[in-house]
Motif scaffolding. Structure first.
Motif, PDB file in Angstrom:
ATOM      1  N   LYS A 138       0.824  -1.215   0.000  1.00  0.00           N
ATOM      2  CA  LYS A 138       0.000   0.000   0.000  1.00  0.00           C
ATOM      3  C   LYS A 138       0.858   1.266   0.000  1.00  0.00           C
ATOM      4  O   LYS A 138       0.656   2.159  -0.822  1.00  0.00           O
ATOM      5  CB  LYS A 138      -0.925   0.014   1.222  1.00  0.00           C
ATOM      6  CG  LYS A 138      -1.833  -1.192   1.351  1.00  0.00           C
ATOM      7  CD  LYS A 138      -2.807  -1.070   2.510  1.00  0.00           C
ATOM      8  CE  LYS A 138      -2.140  -0.955   3.871  1.00  0.00           C
ATOM      9  NZ  LYS A 138      -1.372  -2.167   4.233  1.00  0.00           N
ATOM     10  N   SER A 139       1.801   1.359   0.928  1.00  0.00           N
ATOM     11  CA  SER A 139       2.642   2.558   1.013  1.00  0.00           C
ATOM     12  C   SER A 139       3.574   2.659  -0.189  1.00  0.00           C
ATOM     13  O   SER A 139       3.861   3.761  -0.675  1.00  0.00           O
ATOM     14  CB  SER A 139       3.443   2.558   2.311  1.00  0.00           C
ATOM     15  OG  SER A 139       2.584   2.706   3.431  1.00  0.00           O
ATOM     16  N   THR A 140       4.049   1.531  -0.681  1.00  0.00           N
ATOM     17  CA  THR A 140       4.884   1.529  -1.887  1.00  0.00           C
ATOM     18  C   THR A 140       4.102   2.109  -3.064  1.00  0.00           C
ATOM     19  O   THR A 140       4.632   2.895  -3.863  1.00  0.00           O
ATOM     20  CB  THR A 140       5.355   0.106  -2.209  1.00  0.00           C
ATOM     21  OG1 THR A 140       6.117  -0.397  -1.115  1.00  0.00           O
ATOM     22  CG2 THR A 140       6.210   0.080  -3.466  1.00  0.00           C
ATOM     23  N   PHE A 141       2.842   1.742  -3.178  1.00  0.00           N
ATOM     24  CA  PHE A 141       1.963   2.278  -4.215  1.00  0.00           C
ATOM     25  C   PHE A 141       1.858   3.795  -4.091  1.00  0.00           C
ATOM     26  O   PHE A 141       1.983   4.532  -5.071  1.00  0.00           O
ATOM     27  CB  PHE A 141       0.587   1.617  -4.086  1.00  0.00           C
ATOM     28  CG  PHE A 141      -0.486   2.214  -4.947  1.00  0.00           C
ATOM     29  CD1 PHE A 141      -0.300   2.372  -6.309  1.00  0.00           C
ATOM     30  CD2 PHE A 141      -1.696   2.597  -4.392  1.00  0.00           C
ATOM     31  CE1 PHE A 141      -1.300   2.922  -7.112  1.00  0.00           C
ATOM     32  CE2 PHE A 141      -2.704   3.139  -5.179  1.00  0.00           C
ATOM     33  CZ  PHE A 141      -2.504   3.303  -6.547  1.00  0.00           C
ATOM     34  N   LEU A 142       1.654   4.282  -2.876  1.00  0.00           N
ATOM     35  CA  LEU A 142       1.509   5.716  -2.654  1.00  0.00           C
ATOM     36  C   LEU A 142       2.798   6.466  -3.017  1.00  0.00           C
ATOM     37  O   LEU A 142       2.755   7.519  -3.663  1.00  0.00           O
ATOM     38  CB  LEU A 142       1.141   5.982  -1.193  1.00  0.00           C
ATOM     39  CG  LEU A 142       0.089   7.067  -0.950  1.00  0.00           C
ATOM     40  CD1 LEU A 142      -1.227   6.682  -1.582  1.00  0.00           C
ATOM     41  CD2 LEU A 142      -0.104   7.313   0.531  1.00  0.00           C
ATOM     42  N   LEU A 143       3.946   5.923  -2.613  1.00  0.00           N
ATOM     43  CA  LEU A 143       5.223   6.573  -2.914  1.00  0.00           C
ATOM     44  C   LEU A 143       5.524   6.551  -4.413  1.00  0.00           C
ATOM     45  O   LEU A 143       6.167   7.473  -4.942  1.00  0.00           O
ATOM     46  CB  LEU A 143       6.349   5.900  -2.138  1.00  0.00           C
ATOM     47  CG  LEU A 143       6.287   6.071  -0.614  1.00  0.00           C
ATOM     48  CD1 LEU A 143       7.380   5.258   0.062  1.00  0.00           C
ATOM     49  CD2 LEU A 143       6.407   7.547  -0.220  1.00  0.00           C
ATOM     50  N   THR A 144       5.036   5.544  -5.097  1.00  0.00           N
ATOM     51  CA  THR A 144       5.182   5.496  -6.554  1.00  0.00           C
ATOM     52  C   THR A 144       4.340   6.585  -7.206  1.00  0.00           C
ATOM     53  O   THR A 144       4.805   7.288  -8.109  1.00  0.00           O
ATOM     54  CB  THR A 144       4.780   4.109  -7.088  1.00  0.00           C
ATOM     55  OG1 THR A 144       5.602   3.109  -6.467  1.00  0.00           O
ATOM     56  CG2 THR A 144       4.959   4.031  -8.595  1.00  0.00           C
ATOM     57  N   LEU A 145       3.098   6.747  -6.740  1.00  0.00           N
ATOM     58  CA  LEU A 145       2.253   7.819  -7.257  1.00  0.00           C
ATOM     59  C   LEU A 145       2.851   9.191  -6.958  1.00  0.00           C
ATOM     60  O   LEU A 145       2.679  10.136  -7.746  1.00  0.00           O
ATOM     61  CB  LEU A 145       0.851   7.732  -6.646  1.00  0.00           C
ATOM     62  CG  LEU A 145      -0.036   6.564  -7.067  1.00  0.00           C
ATOM     63  CD1 LEU A 145      -1.371   6.626  -6.337  1.00  0.00           C
ATOM     64  CD2 LEU A 145      -0.261   6.567  -8.584  1.00  0.00           C
ATOM     65  N   ALA A 146       3.553   9.309  -5.842  1.00  0.00           N
ATOM     66  CA  ALA A 146       4.170  10.584  -5.465  1.00  0.00           C
ATOM     67  C   ALA A 146       5.422  10.890  -6.280  1.00  0.00           C
ATOM     68  O   ALA A 146       5.977  11.986  -6.173  1.00  0.00           O
ATOM     69  CB  ALA A 146       4.515  10.571  -3.977  1.00  0.00           C
ATOM     70  N   GLY A 147       5.884   9.931  -7.076  1.00  0.00           N
ATOM     71  CA  GLY A 147       7.092  10.127  -7.864  1.00  0.00           C
ATOM     72  C   GLY A 147       8.362   9.914  -7.080  1.00  0.00           C
ATOM     73  O   GLY A 147       9.453  10.290  -7.534  1.00  0.00           O
ATOM     74  N   LEU A 148       8.256   9.280  -5.913  1.00  0.00           N
ATOM     75  CA  LEU A 148       9.418   9.059  -5.053  1.00  0.00           C
ATOM     76  C   LEU A 148      10.042   7.685  -5.254  1.00  0.00           C
ATOM     77  O   LEU A 148      11.164   7.434  -4.806  1.00  0.00           O
ATOM     78  CB  LEU A 148       9.019   9.247  -3.583  1.00  0.00           C
ATOM     79  CG  LEU A 148       8.484  10.639  -3.237  1.00  0.00           C
ATOM     80  CD1 LEU A 148       7.995  10.674  -1.789  1.00  0.00           C
ATOM     81  CD2 LEU A 148       9.542  11.699  -3.475  1.00  0.00           C
ATOM     82  N   LEU A 149       9.312   6.778  -5.902  1.00  0.00           N
ATOM     83  CA  LEU A 149       9.842   5.473  -6.280  1.00  0.00           C
ATOM     84  C   LEU A 149       9.589   5.280  -7.772  1.00  0.00           C
ATOM     85  O   LEU A 149       8.552   5.702  -8.292  1.00  0.00           O
ATOM     86  CB  LEU A 149       9.164   4.353  -5.487  1.00  0.00           C
ATOM     87  CG  LEU A 149       9.420   4.314  -3.976  1.00  0.00           C
ATOM     88  CD1 LEU A 149       8.604   3.203  -3.330  1.00  0.00           C
ATOM     89  CD2 LEU A 149      10.898   4.139  -3.669  1.00  0.00           C
TER      90      LEU A 149
END
Length: 245
Positions: A43-54
């Protein structure tokens, strides 16, 4: 509904291990997408990907009709605001915490102060504008953190369990207030929570992650009564979704 984000065959790995897999997902403008799943589900990995951080290693993502690679990093990140479980406030006044981002956007100070005070008022903390941000209670600090995100008028708001550390009465009050503000502003949002009933309360749709994979997207009724697979069925099996408290 107009699509803001499209993801297809998105894959992210760390140390040669899959940490995120999204076969296909559309997020619509003005939608609140709630994200649920057990610990370690992605879940958090998904969010950080959407944020452009991953950065994913496979598949593709578009934002506002443009491939992610076509956005400059800073240009993209200015479209997005992220609110975390722990409010990361600067050691300044509450008002200054909201003004920082507006200064980067070259907004004249009188307009910036007016906008900041409006959002502090909407989250019920305008009376704290000149207080040191580090002196606030947990609930007050998270209200300021939310106001700081909204004041930037992001096209995409990402919320990673923002109320998990709060006591139940404060948590419920903030969820209810946030729900109203999200709808009033037609704010496109992705909201991560461990609690299915909170996802149902805030979300227009619910995305269920398990085993680092997006398993199902649908309404509460679809997920509870027509789970996509055994992993989704196991996640919802012991969860009561009656009411919100």
């Amino acid at each position: 509904m107009k699509t803001l984000i499209e993801l297809h065959d998105l894959t992210l790995r760390r140390a040669n291990q899959k940490v995120l897999s999204i076969p296909s997902l559309s997020i619509y403008e003005g939608e609140v997408l709630a994200v649920v799943g057990p610990n370690g589900a992605g879940k958090s990995t998904f969010l950080l990907t959407l944020a452009g951080l991953l950065s994913p290693i496979g598949g593709w993502m578009t934002f506002a009709g443009r491939q992610l690679e076509q956005w400059k990093d800073l240009e993209y990140r200015r479209q997005v605001a992220l609110v975390l479980q722990e409010p990361l406030l600067f050691d300044r006044s509450v008002l200054d915490n909201l003004l920082v981002g507006l200064r980067f956007r070259k907004l004249p100070r009188p307009q910036a102060v007016e906008r900041a005070m409006d959002w502090l008022n909407r989250f019920g903390v305008a009376h704290l504008a000149h207080r040191p941000a580090r002196s606030l209670s947990g609930g007050e600090a998270q209200r300021v953190s939310l106001a700081r995100a909204f004041v930037l008028a992001p096209r995409l708001l990402l919320l990673d369990e923002p109320f998990a550390a709060l006591d139940p009465p404060t948590r419920t009050e903030l969820y209810q207030e946030l729900s109203v503000i999200l709808r009033q502003n037609h704010q496109t949002s992705v909201f991560v929570t461990h609690h299915l009933r909170e996802a149902a309360f805030l979300g227009d749709r619910i995305a269920v992650f398990s085993e680092a994979t997006l398993k199902q997207v649908g309404t509460l009724d679809q997920i509870c009564h027509h789970p996509a697979d055994a992993a989704v069925a196991e996640f919802v099996r012991h969860i009561s979704v009656e009411g919100f408290s």
